[in-house]
Design a protein around this motif. Structure first.
Motif, mmCIF file in Angstrom:
data_model
loop_
_atom_site.group_PDB
_atom_site.id
_atom_site.type_symbol
_atom_site.label_atom_id
_atom_site.label_comp_id
_atom_site.label_asym_id
_atom_site.label_seq_id
_atom_site.Cartn_x
_atom_site.Cartn_y
_atom_site.Cartn_z
ATOM 1 N N THR A 67 13.277 -13.250 -17.882
ATOM 2 C CA THR A 67 12.593 -14.049 -18.903
ATOM 3 C C THR A 67 11.166 -14.328 -18.439
ATOM 4 O O THR A 67 10.949 -14.651 -17.273
ATOM 5 C CB THR A 67 13.325 -15.395 -19.115
ATOM 6 O OG1 THR A 67 14.678 -15.132 -19.494
ATOM 7 C CG2 THR A 67 12.652 -16.240 -20.193
ATOM 8 N N THR A 81 12.390 -22.544 -22.843
ATOM 9 C CA THR A 81 13.410 -21.788 -23.568
ATOM 10 C C THR A 81 14.216 -22.736 -24.464
ATOM 11 O O THR A 81 14.185 -23.952 -24.268
ATOM 12 C CB THR A 81 14.376 -21.081 -22.587
ATOM 13 O OG1 THR A 81 15.006 -22.070 -21.761
ATOM 14 C CG2 THR A 81 13.637 -20.074 -21.723
ATOM 15 N N ARG A 82 14.950 -22.143 -25.410
ATOM 16 C CA ARG A 82 15.778 -22.984 -26.287
ATOM 17 C C ARG A 82 16.816 -23.750 -25.475
ATOM 18 O O ARG A 82 17.077 -24.907 -25.728
ATOM 19 C CB ARG A 82 16.536 -22.096 -27.295
ATOM 20 C CG ARG A 82 15.677 -21.656 -28.454
ATOM 21 C CD ARG A 82 16.502 -20.971 -29.499
ATOM 22 N NE ARG A 82 17.038 -19.699 -29.028
ATOM 23 C CZ ARG A 82 17.925 -18.963 -29.681
ATOM 24 N NH1 ARG A 82 18.421 -19.402 -30.820
ATOM 25 N NH2 ARG A 82 18.328 -17.812 -29.220
ATOM 26 N N HIS A 84 20.849 -23.464 -23.551
ATOM 27 C CA HIS A 84 22.205 -23.264 -24.095
ATOM 28 C C HIS A 84 23.276 -23.622 -23.075
ATOM 29 O O HIS A 84 23.025 -23.636 -21.871
ATOM 30 C CB HIS A 84 22.389 -21.792 -24.498
ATOM 31 C CG HIS A 84 22.139 -20.825 -23.375
ATOM 32 N ND1 HIS A 84 20.890 -20.315 -23.094
ATOM 33 C CD2 HIS A 84 22.966 -20.310 -22.435
ATOM 34 C CE1 HIS A 84 20.965 -19.517 -22.044
ATOM 35 N NE2 HIS A 84 22.214 -19.493 -21.610
ATOM 36 N N GLU A 93 26.018 -18.744 -13.740
ATOM 37 C CA GLU A 93 24.862 -17.841 -13.833
ATOM 38 C C GLU A 93 23.939 -18.092 -12.647
ATOM 39 O O GLU A 93 23.872 -19.217 -12.141
ATOM 40 C CB GLU A 93 24.125 -18.121 -15.153
ATOM 41 C CG GLU A 93 22.930 -17.232 -15.424
ATOM 42 C CD GLU A 93 22.535 -17.210 -16.898
ATOM 43 O OE1 GLU A 93 23.129 -17.957 -17.697
ATOM 44 O OE2 GLU A 93 21.629 -16.436 -17.241
ATOM 45 N N ALA A 146 17.796 -13.216 -14.061
ATOM 46 C CA ALA A 146 19.079 -13.892 -14.273
ATOM 47 C C ALA A 146 20.226 -12.892 -14.196
ATOM 48 O O ALA A 146 20.066 -11.718 -14.557
ATOM 49 C CB ALA A 146 19.087 -14.575 -15.640
ATOM 50 N N TRP A 148 24.421 -12.960 -15.281
ATOM 51 C CA TRP A 148 25.461 -13.788 -15.903
ATOM 52 C C TRP A 148 26.648 -12.939 -16.365
ATOM 53 O O TRP A 148 26.540 -11.715 -16.488
ATOM 54 C CB TRP A 148 24.893 -14.617 -17.053
ATOM 55 C CG TRP A 148 24.420 -13.868 -18.276
ATOM 56 C CD1 TRP A 148 25.096 -13.728 -19.448
ATOM 57 C CD2 TRP A 148 23.158 -13.193 -18.460
ATOM 58 N NE1 TRP A 148 24.334 -13.009 -20.359
ATOM 59 C CE2 TRP A 148 23.146 -12.673 -19.772
ATOM 60 C CE3 TRP A 148 22.048 -12.966 -17.647
ATOM 61 C CZ2 TRP A 148 22.064 -11.940 -20.284
ATOM 62 C CZ3 TRP A 148 20.972 -12.231 -18.160
ATOM 63 C CH2 TRP A 148 20.990 -11.740 -19.458
ATOM 64 N N TYR A 156 24.085 -21.982 -28.670
ATOM 65 C CA TYR A 156 22.804 -22.667 -28.921
ATOM 66 C C TYR A 156 23.006 -23.894 -29.808
ATOM 67 O O TYR A 156 22.194 -24.800 -29.830
ATOM 68 C CB TYR A 156 21.821 -21.712 -29.595
ATOM 69 C CG TYR A 156 21.383 -20.587 -28.691
ATOM 70 C CD1 TYR A 156 20.506 -20.841 -27.633
ATOM 71 C CD2 TYR A 156 21.855 -19.294 -28.872
ATOM 72 C CE1 TYR A 156 20.124 -19.823 -26.779
ATOM 73 C CE2 TYR A 156 21.474 -18.265 -28.029
ATOM 74 C CZ TYR A 156 20.602 -18.532 -26.990
ATOM 75 O OH TYR A 156 20.227 -17.524 -26.140
HETATM 76 O O1 PA5 Z 1 21.249 -15.755 -19.934
HETATM 77 C C1 PA5 Z 1 20.395 -16.641 -19.779
HETATM 78 O O2 PA5 Z 1 20.680 -17.824 -19.532
HETATM 79 C C2 PA5 Z 1 18.939 -16.254 -19.905
HETATM 80 O O3 PA5 Z 1 18.800 -14.871 -19.918
HETATM 81 C C3 PA5 Z 1 18.404 -16.870 -21.215
HETATM 82 O O4 PA5 Z 1 19.121 -16.356 -22.312
HETATM 83 C C4 PA5 Z 1 16.897 -16.664 -21.380
HETATM 84 O O5 PA5 Z 1 16.215 -17.255 -20.309
HETATM 85 C C5 PA5 Z 1 16.361 -17.272 -22.674
HETATM 86 O O6 PA5 Z 1 16.787 -18.600 -22.836
HETATM 87 P P1 PA5 Z 1 17.612 -19.027 -24.130
HETATM 88 O O7 PA5 Z 1 18.767 -18.058 -24.232
HETATM 89 O O8 PA5 Z 1 18.075 -20.413 -23.845
HETATM 90 O O9 PA5 Z 1 16.705 -18.912 -25.299
#
Ligand code: PA5
Ligand code: NI
Length: 183
Positions: A67, A81-82, A84, A93, A146, A148, A156
């Motif tokens: 990211t 980032t949003r 989640h 992760e 990342a 995961w 979300y």
């Molecule tokens: O898997 C993850 O946690 C990251 O790859 C996120 O998806 C990435 O950083 C983007 O953030 P978000 O998914 O919260 O928009």
């Protein structure tokens, strides 16, 4: 095989997936709606590249991605980032930062929050049952990798409805963590 541009935050190879989030995609993420409305909707906030070598619901499989969060603010709040929870709540992760500075916000299911400083070389383990969001508090792009679980999924909706417990704002030029007043 894939090739990484480790410090540039890019993955080259077949089957690489990409998404980007602009200001227009992030309504309700930032607290200051008036500031959000006054910005160019096409402003890039962050982009993600990732590989999915297995199906999304493959138990035991892993995904790998990067990211890049641009520097910037919406009002007093830094680009982020949003955020989640994983849809399968117990999935963990790893994040590791390679460029820039920021903050990893973590929140458990009882809304208890904590945070970790992100700097080049910092490694962050995000346990299961923990929402995660990254905030770029610096002047340069913040780049982190990342890894995961393939079957983790992204929830979300919970963050959209309930928000994070804390926000990171610029206070006289420095990042400051403040309790959220609203989602
Ligand atoms: O898997 C993850 O946690 C990251 O790859 C996120 O998806 C990435 O950083 C983007 O953030 P978000 O998914 O919260 O928009
Ligand atoms: Ni995640």
């Amino acid at each position: 095989m894939m090739e990484l541009d480790w410090l540039g935050g890019k993955i080259a190879g077949e089957g690489v997936l990409r998404l980007s989030k602009k200001i227009r995609d992030l309504e309700d993420v930032f607290e200051d709606h008036a500031a959000w409305t006054s910005m160019d909707p096409e402003t890039l906030v962050y982009s993600v590249e990732w590989t999915q070598p297995t199906a999304q619901d493959n138990e035991g499989g892993l995904f790998w991605g990067v990211t890049v969060i641009e520097p910037g603010r919406v009002g007093e709040e830094f680009f982020m980032t949003r955020g989640h929870f994983h849809a399968k709540r117990d999935r963990g992760e790893y994040y590791t930062a390679v460029q820039g500075t920021g903050m990893l916000l973590l929140m458990d299911e009882s809304r208890s929050g904590r945070w970790e400083q992100m700097t080049p070389g910092s490694l962050h383990y995000i346990p299961g049952h923990t929402a995660h969001r990254v905030v770029n508090t610096g002047q340069d792009p913040l780049i982190f990798w990342a890894c995961w679980a393939s079957d983790a999924g992204h929830d979300y909706g919970t963050i959209q409805r309930e928000g994070f417990s804390h926000r990171v704002i610029a206070s006289e030029g420095s990042p400051r963590l403040v309790p959220s007043t609203q989602p």
